[in-house]
Design an enzyme around this catalytic site. Structure first.
Site, short mmCIF file in Angstrom:
data_model
loop_
_atom_site.label_atom_id
_atom_site.label_comp_id
_atom_site.label_asym_id
_atom_site.label_seq_id
_atom_site.Cartn_x
_atom_site.Cartn_y
_atom_site.Cartn_z
N HIS A 370 0.80 -1.23 0.00
CA HIS A 370 0.00 0.00 0.00
C HIS A 370 0.83 1.28 0.00
CE1 HIS A 370 -4.17 -1.41 0.57
NE2 HIS A 370 -3.64 -2.42 1.23
N LYS A 561 -7.87 14.22 5.12
CA LYS A 561 -7.02 13.03 5.11
C LYS A 561 -5.95 13.19 6.18
CE LYS A 561 -6.31 13.68 0.73
NZ LYS A 561 -6.48 12.43 0.03
N ARG A 562 -5.25 12.10 6.46
CA ARG A 562 -4.16 12.13 7.43
C ARG A 562 -3.18 13.26 7.10
NH1 ARG A 562 0.58 9.01 7.02
NH2 ARG A 562 -0.38 7.91 5.26
N LYS A 567 1.08 14.59 1.47
CA LYS A 567 -0.33 14.85 1.12
C LYS A 567 -0.57 16.34 0.91
CE LYS A 567 -2.03 10.68 3.40
NZ LYS A 567 -2.64 9.99 2.24
N THR A 669 -8.48 6.74 -1.48
CA THR A 669 -9.87 6.29 -1.61
C THR A 669 -10.85 7.42 -1.32
OG1 THR A 669 -9.77 5.40 0.64
CG2 THR A 669 -9.48 3.84 -1.17
N LYS A 673 -14.67 8.58 -3.12
CA LYS A 673 -15.91 8.91 -2.39
C LYS A 673 -16.41 10.28 -2.81
CE LYS A 673 -14.01 6.25 1.41
NZ LYS A 673 -13.20 6.33 2.64
#
Length: 826
Positions: A370, A561-562, A567, A669, A673
């Protein structure tokens, strides 16, 4: 699947409940649970007590199907899937189970007859925070899909007493608080005390002065206690199981030590054992925390393999049939010790020869990678194996010896390759490379998005991919449409069903039929109305729970998100500073009013991520206090991001920011969504966002920034100072931050941002992409000014999201990797 309205009595008969009503009489499920479980008058029950009684009543309805599912699998001796994951971010279960069991008529009757506040009831259930983010949420989606697709599957994880921490914001800083999720009894889980397993270690632990000390060479045991949770298929016919392991000590109590007053010492073994599954993600900035994580991973593997082997042996005596009856999927590198543990079982317990045991192990195990981040490809010190698991170390050494013999034979003279593929990393502290172990010891290694799988093969584990090319494949991630569209966004789900029917719920490719409706003015109006409804619902919820007021008439612009440098929440914040500067310089600028939402948690020991959260909160406070921009810009950091918050915010969002540095996000992911809920994506060409653009057409997303190749090719010469010196808006934004404009009472608070973006070279290339990112949002602004054109693109995104159902992903796993067929429960 067509869902016909059914009477409550018909539903109860469907689940084998006969004449027993759900609510309304003293003998009904709900009333009996209140009376006999809580021993209270139902009229005075608290909200929490009503929630527990309602949930147990729903569990009563599914109980017979749950038992029948297990019986069917046993009778059919079906090949089973065992999904091992250190994380399962399952969220709340009540509303999801009601949805999948088609129990809406039951709920409606109960709400009317008992005057139950349904929203208050579901708010009583804590989010089951058994994960940190996408990895655990994906695992939960996969379980939903496996059940709905009638695949015989069991999830295996750990029953953490404390989930991922509860996040609060104090003076702009993240504060971690304990998430004691089991303070109240979990009405969904069933303890299976008689199915416990023993886990042996080559050491003991001693409690002295409040600290545990390892005693090498003194063998000890832990007991794994399984707790089962139902995994409900849509339609309720199949009820699979998520089995979570809790650690306990053997039946032991030092009465003599207790009698002499050494109370803590007398129960030391119990305290040590129970501590093993107390916390999700121990602090890995300490050796003790890493050691606990090492033991957690082995405990999960040892318990799960003992359980599934025991189940296999009930109906099979020929070990050669193991791969025909068992498929074990390792969800990321954490359960990689399954390679050594399965070999130990086959060698030491089954007394098979090495060659036979090794072939069975490889054929039974499969591995999903992952991440491309080196720190996530775990490496454990050899000394820990020597202390805790010496037999496993012997097995790993023998696997490695045979591997290196093969590599030297196939690539004579290439000692560099030999060193890179070795399971043992040499150095000052020798370590076992767990990702290498997983790849070598399994028949399948898959990535989770096309670009991720390519980089995995060509960069991260290039040498192993060249040795075992047939083992590598791609399985792009997906999410369950039951929770993330049908349950989370009833207005949009209803609009979709109205025009194309409801088959999309179990076959998301049906959404492709929506494409012609992007041209239909009336459906565009329906779409915009559903989005408006979701925004108003979220704004009302936010005000009632936190007091914060947001305007549904603004663009809801989200990044949830984290918190991590790659990111790039910091890039988003820099973009907001650029916009803020533009409005300060030109208050009359034509700009659509926006509300920027951030949410996510930073790892407790990740200092820079916490500084980024602090900066976002200070940015929010400064903008709120500046009359020049008030009403046009608003920044909101939503604390305690979890599944339930995402279920509320994602349907309300207009814009999804997926802005990781290209080549660093494995898949993502949340992007899927947002897409299926009608938000438009502003994103880099990274992870599964690339495939989203392929499905919807790049013209229907707002892509920007460097590509994977450009990031890699510019790494050697990239200088953030060029952008600082040559891009006026970039320089102005940074100068404003470094002038303490956003930290007037805390001078120097954001010096770490200067170091990250300039001094230390801006590793994740924020400044390289900032101008392009701002331009993408300018194009988006122009589109939003035309509601019809906006709705057109948004509908095409929804219509193109069918590929990103976890049902499609699981179908590929089942056909290509597991070779498992559905086992219908009649």
């Amino acid at each position: 699947m067509t869902i016909n309205p059914a009477s409550v009595s018909q539903l109860l008969r469907q689940y084998g409940c006969g004449p027993i009503p759900f609510v309304g009489t003293e003998n009904a499920f709900y009333e009996r649970h209140l009376l006999f479980d809580r021993v209270i008058d139902p009229k005075v029950a608290s909200a929490r007590e009503r929630f527990e009684a309602f949930s147990r009543s729903v569990r009563d309805l599914l109980a017979q199907r749950w038992v029948l599912t297990k019986t069917t699998y046993e009778q059919q001796n079906a090949k089973r899937i065992y999904y091992l994951s250190m994380e399962f971010l399952i969220g709340r279960s009540l509303a999801n189970n009601v949805c999948n069991l088609l129990l809406d008529p039951v709920v409606q009757q109960a709400v009317q007859e008992k005057h139950i506040d349904w929203l208050e009831l579901i708010e009583q259930e804590p989010d089951a925070g058994l994960g940190n983010g996408g990895l655990g949420r994906l695992a939960a989606c996969f379980l939903d899909s496996m059940a709905t697709m009638q695949l015989p599957a069991t999830g295996y994880g750990l029953r953490y007493e404390y989930g991922i921490f509860k996040q609060s914001i104090v003076d702009g800083w993240q504060k971690e608080n304990a998430d004691n999720r089991l303070r109240d009894h979990d009405p969904w889980e069933v303890a299976r005390l008689h199915e416990n397993v023993e886990v042996k270690l080559n050491c003991s632990f001693q409690l002295r002065a409040g600290n545990f000390r390892v005693i090498p060479g003194r063998p000890s045991s832990l007991i794994g206690i399984p707790f089962d949770r139902p995994v409900v298929a849509f339609g309720g016919k199949t009820i699979n199981t998520l089995r979570l392991w809790a650690a306990a000590a053997p039946d032991y109590f030092n009465f003599q030590e207790f009698g002499t007053g050494a109370f803590v010492g007398a129960v030391g073994e119990t305290l040590e054992a129970e501590s093993l599954t107390r916390v999700l993600y121990p602090d890995d900035s300490t050796t003790a925390g890493k050691g606990l994580r090492f033991l957690q991973e082995y405990f999960l593997v040892a318990c799960s393999l003992a359980d599934l082997v025991r189940r296999f042996q009930r109906h099979n005596t020929d070990w050669d049939k193991l791969p025909e009856k068992v498929a074990i999927q390792l969800n990321d590198t954490h359960p990689s010790m399954a390679v050594a543990e399965l070999m130990r079982i086959l060698l030491d317990d089954a007394h098979l020869g090495w060659v036979q045991a090794w072939e069975l192990t490889k054929k039974t195990l499969a591995y999903t990678n992952h991440t491309l981040l080196p720190e996530a490809l775990e490496k454990w010190p050899v000394t820990w194996f020597e202390i805790f698991l010496p037999r496993h170390l012997e097995i790993i050494y023998e696997i490695n010896r045979r591997l290196l013999v093969e590599v030297r034979f196939r690539f004579p003279g290439d000692e560099g390759r030999v060193e890179r593929v070795s399971l043992v990393e040499e150095g000052k502290q020798r370590k076992i490379r767990m990702a290498n172990l997983a790849i070598v010891g399994s028949h399948s290694t898959n990535g989770v998005a096309a670009v991720h799988s390519q980089l995995l093969r060509t960069t991260t584990v290039k040498d192993l991919a060249e040795i075992f090319p047939e083992r590598f494949s791609n399985k792009t991630n997906g999410v369950t449409p039951r929770r993330w569209l049908l349950g989370a966004n009833p207005a949009l789900a209803g609009a979709i069903t109205q025009v194309i029917g409801d088959r999309w719920i179990t076959d998301l490719s049906q959404l492709n039929q929506l494409k012609p409706f992007a041209e239909d003015r009336s459906f565009r109006e329906m779409f915009l109305t559903s989005k408006r409804e979701a925004k108003v619902r979220f704004a009302n919820w936010l005000k009632s729970t936190s007091g914060q007021i947001v305007d549904p008439n603004t663009i809801f612009d989200c990044q949830i998100k984290r918190i991590h440098e790659y990111k790039r929440q910091l890039l988003n914040a820099l973009r907001i500073v650029v916009i803020y500067n533009r409005l300060r310089e030109n208050p009359g600028a034509d700009l659509m009013p926006r509300t920027f939402f951030f949410a996510g948690k930073a790892a407790p020991a990740y200092r820079l991520a916490k500084v980024i959260i602090k900066f976002i909160n200070n940015l929010a406070g400064t903008i709120d206090g500046d009359p020049a921009v008030r009403g046009r810009l608003k920044v909101v950091f939503l604390p305690e991001y979890n599944v339930s918050l995402a279920e509320r915010l994602i349907p309300a969002s207009n814009v999804s920011n997926q802005i990781s540095t290209a080549g660093y996000e494995a898949s993502g992911t949340s992007n899927m969504k947002f897409m299926m809920n009608g938000a438009l994506t502003v994103g880099t060409r990274d992870g599964s966002t690339i495939e989203m653009a392929e499905e919807a057409g790049e013209e229907n997303l707002f892509l920007f920034g460097l590509t994977v190749e450009q990031v890699e090719n510019s790494r050697a010469w990239y200088s953030p100072y060029w952008h600082y010196e040559n891009e006026p808006e970039t320089r102005a934004a940074l100068d404003l931050i470094f002038s303490d404009h956003f930290s007037r009472n805390e001078p120097g608070a954001f010096d770490p941002l200067r170091e990250t973006l300039l001094t230390f070279g801006d590793y994740y290339m924020h400044l390289a992409d900032l101008a392009s990112y701002c331009q993408a949002h300018e194009r988006l602004d122009a589109l939003y000014a035309d509601p019809g054109a906006w709705a057109h693109k948004a509908i095409l995104n929804v219509a193109s999201s069918g590929k990103f159902s976890s049902d499609r992903t699981i179908a590929e796993y089942a056909a290509d990797i597991w070779k498992v067929e559905p086992c219908p429960v009649l």
